[in-house]
Design an enzyme around this catalytic site. Structure first.
Site, PDB file in Angstrom:
ATOM      1  N   ILE A  75      61.847  76.012  63.549  1.00 32.11           N
ATOM      2  CA  ILE A  75      60.422  75.746  63.747  1.00 32.11           C
ATOM      3  C   ILE A  75      59.984  74.630  62.801  1.00 32.11           C
ATOM      4  O   ILE A  75      60.099  74.765  61.580  1.00 32.11           O
ATOM      5  CB  ILE A  75      59.592  77.030  63.503  1.00 32.11           C
ATOM      6  CG1 ILE A  75      59.900  78.061  64.590  1.00 32.11           C
ATOM      7  CG2 ILE A  75      58.113  76.715  63.445  1.00 32.11           C
ATOM      8  CD1 ILE A  75      59.156  79.376  64.456  1.00 32.11           C
ATOM      9  N   CYS A  76      59.510  73.537  63.388  1.00 28.66           N
ATOM     10  CA  CYS A  76      58.995  72.389  62.641  1.00 28.66           C
ATOM     11  C   CYS A  76      60.027  71.918  61.606  1.00 28.66           C
ATOM     12  O   CYS A  76      61.127  71.532  61.969  1.00 28.66           O
ATOM     13  CB  CYS A  76      57.658  72.754  62.003  1.00 28.66           C
ATOM     14  SG  CYS A  76      56.812  71.335  61.276  1.00 28.66           S
ATOM     15  N   GLN A  77      59.695  71.985  60.318  1.00 32.35           N
ATOM     16  CA  GLN A  77      60.646  71.559  59.295  1.00 32.35           C
ATOM     17  C   GLN A  77      61.909  72.425  59.365  1.00 32.35           C
ATOM     18  O   GLN A  77      63.014  71.943  59.078  1.00 32.35           O
ATOM     19  CB  GLN A  77      60.001  71.678  57.909  1.00 32.35           C
ATOM     20  CG  GLN A  77      60.885  71.193  56.779  1.00 32.35           C
ATOM     21  CD  GLN A  77      60.395  71.665  55.415  1.00 32.35           C
ATOM     22  OE1 GLN A  77      59.722  72.690  55.298  1.00 32.35           O
ATOM     23  NE2 GLN A  77      60.711  70.909  54.383  1.00 32.35           N
TER      24      GLN A  77
END
Lengths: 354, 394
Positions: free
Chosen positions: A146-148
């Site tokens: 998720i994201c980073q």
């Protein structure tokens, strides 16, 4: 022509109505009590330092035999993926028969100041993968970043491909120098060494305020005026407050990991240039051949679609799929639309590759 | 809800109270009251009265709502005059355009913090949070806390100039130099901060101009605005657009970096001065705590690496313990085979080969450990059994 189709009395009435809602809202907020988040039943199966690995209780009789490990970002808290009943990506995945694990990084403290990306990727993530693999007697498991956390998952897959069956990246930045990447634009010229040397760990509040400053008038102003209109509805207000809790629940970032991430990813754009170095190893995305599902959000103001879409040109996976979600960076996990689209798509994609 | 849990001002309908107040004025044929007759003040009074009695974890949130509601009121008040004026002009298109232009000119001075009751910077100030937080970061822990350095000081440059011109003298020369450098860095930060504020004020002005243009365009297209909320949204959108365009410029990137970098340079220098002061008092410093944290981090890695080695050794031993059984089976079969060939040395040979095997296994084990060590470089790895619920917490 007069652009204002409004009389003085209308204004007084409108303000009065606004006041009424505000006063009513005060009562609603007073009665809300504790804001509870994280709905799905889970069990802690592994601890290491501040990290906790959770295993979610299945909600179906039949499950995909290959478990899915969700790698969350180092910023904010992972319960965003399991915010509330009916607005939970994890719940959706469980309902689709996916066996879900989640890494909760906890709240890094001053003792974690020297943690590097090597510790996170080759240490924590690898340990979690091993725990799950051994528990299920498998050589490979599925990863969802998720994201980073997606960027970390990409690094992990490039370095430990033999342990990854399928990789799913969601709103994951890959090319950090795209035209619309405001966050990258803001940090490009910052003296990161000086910031980390002067601050140690990076305050979560500062990071949070930086994210909000990307759309300040909307995210720090208009949002609260909008709230007044729903304050007479306890359930809607509670939903708003859950999001609000998540937004301002910001752990600090380990200083060294922050230094490495900003310099190598944001400033040097090392993920696409092949210059990211974790311990002694270069992260070469072109070595990745595992099946990939890349999910990005069309209206993402934090990670522009171009930044995510760049992944396709970097990896060697023949089985590469992408999915565009018609919404924003957070909506992809918590909106009603997302519940109908993301978990079923992920589950189906995984099922085809199991 | 019990009486104890009841909110203390449950019976006070503040908005109704306000409405009655205006109705009462209307009833006495007084001059027509307007919304800028104190909505914000009334709300503030109400909140100040009730806030101390309100212990609730959500009250910070409510304060946020009130703060933004104030901005909504401010915008509404400002545009009420505009709307009233336009309504009097009926359908005199040119007159309407001129009136809008004229009224917006009236608003303009407030962009620069003029004496108008409405200051457009009120909202913009709220959006300085990153900077405010960063400022807080160092002022709280700095030796300069609660001094003139905390506030923007217009005479800072002059003070700095005077201090810089004085040569450091005597035994404290080094300390004086550190202080002078800190002041120089602070002055630099202040310059950048003032520049940033000026830019923000300019953006507010540009946003207002965009809003005026949009209203005139709506007028030309025959579109209308039917609520103050629409006006407020238009104001927000205009600000967001202007701000959004600006932050993508190189000018912003450069200014923002200069601002943050100068702030951090000052923070670093003030940390150094603080450290000197703490050392002189024989108190722990950030550096010493950092050094402990670093050693702790290294030890933690070593412990994990050792745990991994132990785990691997356990595994090998388990395998080893299982091997004799396998070897026994093997030897049985080999014995059976040997039986047919020869009866001599039937026990010796296997025994000696077992010894050799053990030696080989040990060597292999050592090599394996070495290989793992080399490969993982102190990386932490545990078996599932060990990893199950082990908590390594320092």
């Amino acid at each position: 022509m007069n652009p204002f189709n409004i009389e003085h009395k209308d204004i007084v009435d409108e303000i009065h109505e606004f006041n009424s809602k505000l006063a009513q809202g005060f009562s609603t907020l007073s009665e809300l009590g504790e804001i509870e988040v994280g709905v799905s039943e889970k069990e802690a199966v592994y601890h290491e330092d501040n990290l906790v690995l959770y295993h979610f209780k299945s909600r179906t009789e039949k499950q995909n035999p290959i478990p899915l490990l969700i790698v969350y970002a180092l910023v904010n808290r992972p319960y965003m993926a399991d915010l509330q009943d009916g607005r939970s990506m994890i719940q959706g995945l469980l309902d689709e028969g996916v066996d879900v694990y989640l890494i909760d990084w906890g709240y890094p403290d001053s003792a974690d100041k020297f943690l590097t990306l090597d510790d996170y990727i080759n240490g924590y993530i690898d340990n979690c993968v091993d725990v799950i693999s051994e528990k299920h007697k498998l050589n490979k498991i599925n990863l969802l970043g998720i994201c980073q956390g997606g960027a970390l998952s990409l690094c992990y897959t490039a370095l430990h491909q033999e342990k990854v069956k399928n990789l799913i990246t969601t709103v994951t930045p890959v090319d950090f120098h795209t035209k619309k990447d405001l966050l990258s634009h803001m940090v490009r010229e910052l003296d990161i060494d000086q910031i980390v040397d002067a601050s140690g760990n990076i305050s979560g509040d500062i990071l949070n305020a930086t994210f909000l400053s990307l759309k300040p008038y909307t995210l720090m102003g208009q949002k609260y005026v909008d709230l007044v209109n729903i304050l007479d509805d306890k359930e809607k207000t509670m939903n708003f407050m859950r999001m609000e809790k998540w937004i301002f629940d910001s752990p600090d970032l380990a200083g060294e990991a922050f230094r490495e991430f900003i310099k190598m990813f944001y400033q040097q754009n090392g993920l696409v240039k092949g210059t990211v170095k974790i311990a002694d190893d270069i992260v070469d995305l072109s070595k990745i051949t595992v099946p990939i599902l890349n999910i990005y959000a069309r209206d993402d103001h934090l990670v522009p679609t171009d930044a995510s879409k760049a992944l396709e040109g970097c990896v060697s996976s023949k089985d590469y799929n992408s999915l565009e979600f018609p919404g924003g960076h957070i909506g992809i996990y918590v909106s009603g639309k997302a519940q109908k689209m993301i978990p079923p798509s992920v589950a189906a994609w995984l099922a085809e590759r199991t | 809800m019990s009486n104890k849990d009841k909110i203390p001002f449950d019976g006070l309908d503040w908005s109704d109270f306000q409405k009655k107040y205006i109705d009462a004025l209307n009833a006495f044929n007084s001059p027509k009251p307007t919304v800028n007759s104190g909505w914000v003040n009334a709300m503030n009074d109400w909140w100040q009265f009730n806030k101390p009695e309100t212990p609730n974890e959500n009250m910070n949130m409510f304060e946020n709502v009130l703060e933004q509601s104030r901005n909504f009121y401010y915008v509404s008040e400002q545009f009420t005059n505009l709307v009233d004026g336009i309504n009097k002009l009926k359908n005199n298109n040119q007159g309407i355009t001129d009136f809008i232009n004229s009224k917006f000119k009236d608003i303009d001075p407030s962009v620069f913090g003029g004496n108008n009751s409405f200051n457009w910077n009120t909202l913009a100030d709220n959006f300085e949070q990153p900077i405010e937080l960063l400022k807080k970061t160092f002022t709280d822990s700095s030796v300069f806390s609660n001094t003139m350095f905390n506030e923007s000081n217009p005479g800072m440059g002059k003070i700095a100039e005077q201090l810089f011109s004085a040569a450091g003298l005597g035994a404290n020369r080094e300390t004086q130099d550190k202080h002078k450098l800190a002041i120089k860095l602070w002055a630099k930060y202040q310059d950048n901060y003032q520049e940033d504020l000026a830019v923000k004020a300019r953006l507010n002005k540009d946003a207002l101009e965009l809003m005026r243009t949009r209203i005139l365009e709506m007028s030309a297209k025959g579109e209308d605005i039917s609520s103050m909320r629409q006006v407020y949204d238009l104001w927000i959108d205009s600000n967001e657009k202007i701000y959004g365009e600006y932050v993508f410029t190189e000018e912003y990137s450069e200014l923002n970096s200069r601002l943050v970098n100068s702030m951090m340079a000052f923070k670093k220098q003030s940390n150094e001065i603080t450290e000197d002061a703490l050392v002189s008092m024989n108190m722990p410093t950030t550096s010493s705590v950092n050094e402990l944290a670093r050693r702790h981090y290294e030890l933690r890695k070593q412990v994990k690496a050792m745990q991994q080695e132990i785990s691997n050794l356990k595994k090998e031993l388990l395998l080893k313990n299982n091997k004799p059984v396998a070897a026994k089976n093997d030897s049985k079969s080999s014995i059976i085979k040997r039986k047919s060939k020869t009866k001599t040395n039937k026990r010796v040979a296997p025994k000696s080969s077992n010894v050799v095997q053990i030696k080989q296994d040990k060597k292999k084990l050592t090599n394996n450990v070495k290989a793992i060590k080399k490969k993982t470089k102190q990386k932490t790895k545990k078996t599932a059994t060990d990893k199950g619920m082990i908590e390594i917490k320092f």
